[in-house]
Design a protein around this motif. Sequence first.
Motif, PDB file in Angstrom:
ATOM      1  N   SER A  19       1.234  -1.245   0.097  1.00 13.83           N
ATOM      2  CA  SER A  19       0.105   0.190  -0.067  1.00 13.83           C
ATOM      3  C   SER A  19       1.266   1.283  -0.642  1.00 13.83           C
ATOM      4  N   ARG A  20       2.186   1.369   0.831  1.00 14.08           N
ATOM      5  CA  ARG A  20       3.157   2.284   0.026  1.00 14.08           C
ATOM      6  C   ARG A  20       3.381   3.050  -0.731  1.00 14.08           C
ATOM      7  N   CYS A  21       3.867   1.659  -1.672  1.00 11.76           N
ATOM      8  CA  CYS A  21       3.510   2.110  -3.555  1.00 11.76           C
ATOM      9  C   CYS A  21       2.160   2.370  -3.816  1.00 11.76           C
ATOM     10  N   SER A  22       1.485   2.156  -3.884  1.00 14.45           N
ATOM     11  CA  SER A  22       0.331   2.477  -3.859  1.00 14.45           C
ATOM     12  C   SER A  22       0.038   4.098  -3.338  1.00 14.45           C
ATOM     13  N   VAL A  23       0.008   4.807  -2.725  1.00  6.70           N
ATOM     14  CA  VAL A  23       0.314   5.758  -1.951  1.00  6.70           C
ATOM     15  C   VAL A  23       1.083   6.232  -2.954  1.00  6.70           C
ATOM     16  N   CYS A  24       2.678   6.225  -3.011  1.00  5.50           N
ATOM     17  CA  CYS A  24       3.307   7.081  -3.544  1.00  5.50           C
ATOM     18  C   CYS A  24       2.926   7.312  -5.063  1.00  5.50           C
ATOM     19  N   PHE A  25       3.166   6.168  -5.904  1.00  8.74           N
ATOM     20  CA  PHE A  25       2.445   6.332  -7.764  1.00  8.74           C
ATOM     21  C   PHE A  25       1.785   7.863  -7.351  1.00  8.74           C
ATOM     22  N   GLN A  26       0.257   7.600  -6.732  1.00  8.69           N
ATOM     23  CA  GLN A  26      -0.680   8.563  -6.603  1.00  8.69           C
ATOM     24  C   GLN A  26      -0.408   9.953  -6.191  1.00  8.69           C
ATOM     25  N   PHE A  27       0.551   9.989  -5.073  1.00 12.76           N
ATOM     26  CA  PHE A  27       1.472  11.441  -4.851  1.00 12.76           C
ATOM     27  C   PHE A  27       1.565  12.100  -5.808  1.00 12.76           C
ATOM     28  N   ARG A  28       2.677  11.415  -6.363  1.00 10.00           N
ATOM     29  CA  ARG A  28       3.350  11.406  -8.139  1.00 10.00           C
ATOM     30  C   ARG A  28       2.787  11.581  -8.826  1.00 10.00           C
ATOM     31  N   LEU A  29       1.697  11.395  -9.136  1.00 12.90           N
ATOM     32  CA  LEU A  29       0.677  11.199 -10.686  1.00 12.90           C
ATOM     33  C   LEU A  29      -0.450  12.461 -10.487  1.00 12.90           C
ATOM     34  N   LYS A  30      -0.834  12.658  -8.744  1.00 11.21           N
ATOM     35  CA  LYS A  30      -1.445  13.600  -9.230  1.00 11.21           C
ATOM     36  C   LYS A  30      -1.323  14.956  -9.406  1.00 11.21           C
ATOM     37  N   ARG A  31      -0.054  14.677  -9.063  1.00  7.20           N
ATOM     38  CA  ARG A  31       0.612  16.328  -9.495  1.00  7.20           C
ATOM     39  C   ARG A  31       0.588  16.278 -10.845  1.00  7.20           C
ATOM     40  N   ALA A  32       1.172  15.557 -11.522  1.00  3.87           N
ATOM     41  CA  ALA A  32       1.452  15.050 -12.635  1.00  3.87           C
ATOM     42  C   ALA A  32      -0.342  15.622 -13.624  1.00  3.87           C
ATOM     43  N   ALA A  33      -1.003  15.081 -12.742  1.00  8.14           N
ATOM     44  CA  ALA A  33      -2.102  15.596 -13.390  1.00  8.14           C
ATOM     45  C   ALA A  33      -3.000  16.992 -13.586  1.00  8.14           C
TER      46      ALA A  33
END
Length: 216
Positions: A109-123
């Motif tokens: 789940s840490r990786c899921s949160v990490c991906f979301q953190f970075r991709l939200k900024r990209a979005a």
Amino acid sequence: MKILPEEQYKYVKLLLPDGSKAEGHEVLLHACCAPCSSAIVECMLRNGMKPTVFFSNSNIYPFQEYETRKQEIIRFLAQQGVPYIEDEYDHDEWRKAVTGLENEPERGSRCSVCFQFRLKRAAAYAQTHGIHLLTTTLASSRWKNIRQIDMAGHIAVEDCPDVEWWEQNWRKGGLQMRRNELLHINDFYNQLYCGCEFSLASSNAMNKETDHREKE
């Protein structure tokens, strides 16, 4: 005639989520490093796309590691004439986002949160700058869970109505082999762990275990 795996990437025809041709379309490519970006950028350019690379990786630790990966991707993109955008590096904010998940395993789940953190900024960047398509080089790594990445991508664009998440497995069609070729051709720095201090500790532990077994 069967196409050899190392030649397949030359014939990859990219299609958008609606099944239309990718030619002529802009895309924001969230990128983690030069090795993972190279074959994808090349493939996009071969398909007549207009990629912009968004480097958003506040997870990377230590900062010198971040700078090394950043300079390598800048070097590659400059050769290709592809625009490079750098997000703010804020490792403290990233640590807050993953608080309580420090002991989660890789792909947890840490990786899921990490991906979301970075991709939200990209979005958010794509929304502000009128780029409709968003995808990521994270989907090129055989160490990552594609479904986990795509779920994070769909969550990332929820608050960005003009941005569409482009699900794409960037390992297929010979791109993984081409990635390795370009790594050697360009003499890229090739990192040995995902990026954060937790993946670094995991990688170091695995290396120690391997060394111990080899000495037995």
